[in-house]
Design an enzyme around this catalytic site. Structure first.
Site, PDB file in Angstrom:
ATOM      1  CB  CYS A  75      -0.982  -0.040   1.162  1.00  0.00           C
ATOM      2  SG  CYS A  75      -2.351   1.127   0.978  1.00  0.00           S
ATOM      3  CG  HIS A 182      -4.377  -3.231   2.489  1.00  0.00           C
ATOM      4  ND1 HIS A 182      -3.433  -2.909   3.443  1.00  0.00           N
ATOM      5  CD2 HIS A 182      -4.969  -2.067   2.128  1.00  0.00           C
ATOM      6  CE1 HIS A 182      -3.456  -1.595   3.658  1.00  0.00           C
ATOM      7  NE2 HIS A 182      -4.375  -1.067   2.877  1.00  0.00           N
ATOM      8  CD  GLU A 184      -2.578  -6.507   4.697  1.00  0.00           C
ATOM      9  OE1 GLU A 184      -2.840  -5.373   5.136  1.00  0.00           O
ATOM     10  OE2 GLU A 184      -1.925  -6.713   3.646  1.00  0.00           O
TER      11      GLU A 184
END
Length: 208
Positions: A75, A182, A184
């Site tokens: 990011c 992102h 994750e």
């Protein structure tokens, strides 16, 4: 061992939990020696480019990048890898990849307004081969950002997405890599991308 850089602005919890799910050993640190000795390094990031550059361990990151060991920005962490950003006034970045960061204009050339920040799920389109996307299929990932990297004609572009502008979604050159979204928080594809990064780290360890 993966080092996650702690400079007071990163999404440390979600990144570390993702690494745990993948079975990776990691540590979180702001210490130069600890970070420099990591097998792979992650620059997380949420917030302002200018604030991040003021807090970031710039020399540590540049010295680490020169070793050839894998370095991943996530990011804001990806944006910091580039030469500059116009956020809160022109600010110099790490300069590890060519390109600049600019704000979504919020309006198409035809005059249609659209929402900024870009927030939600968008499908990746693979552009150039990279170990990061090895054996993966184009799927949706989760974005939250108001600024994007202008790397449209750059050899560093690995995958792109569309949000009224071409978004440089995955970038990389040699050992320097970044993901604008992102991973994750991006379900199966996001975790697979992180796992490919971990594989690159292991392969690099094996040739040292």
């Amino acid at each position: 061992m993966i080092g996650i850089i702690d400079y007071g602005m990163g999404n440390l919890f979600s990144v570390s939990k993702a690494l745990e799910r993948l079975g990776a050993e990691y540590f979180i640190s702001a210490d130069h020696n600890e970070l420099f000795n990591a097998d792979g390094l992650i620059i997380p990031g949420v917030g302002s480019f200018r604030d991040a550059m003021e807090r970031l361990q710039v020399n540590t990151i540049k010295e680490y990048a020169a070793t050839g060991k894998p370095l991943l920005g996530i990011c804001l962490g990806m944006q910091l890898l580039f030469e500059s950003s116009e956020e809160n006034g022109l600010t110099e970045g790490l300069g590890l990849l060519p390109g600049s960061v600019q704000r979504f204009p919020g309006q198409t050339p035809e005059g249609e307004s659209y929402k900024v920040p870009h927030m939600g799920w968008n499908k990746l389109e693979f552009v150039n081969d990279s170990p990061l996307i090895k054996n993966l299929e184009e799927e949706y990932v989760y974005f939250v950002h108001s600024y994007f990297v202008d790397a449209q004609n750059s050899e560093v572009l690995i995958a792109k997405a569309d949000y009224h502008e071409q978004v440089s979604a995955v970038v990389g050159k040699d050992n320097i890599m970044g993901m604008q979204f992102h991973p994750e928080k991006s379900s199966k594809l996001g975790m697979a991308l992180l796992n490919n990064f971990l594989q690159m780290v292991e392969e690099r360890k094996g040739v040292r």
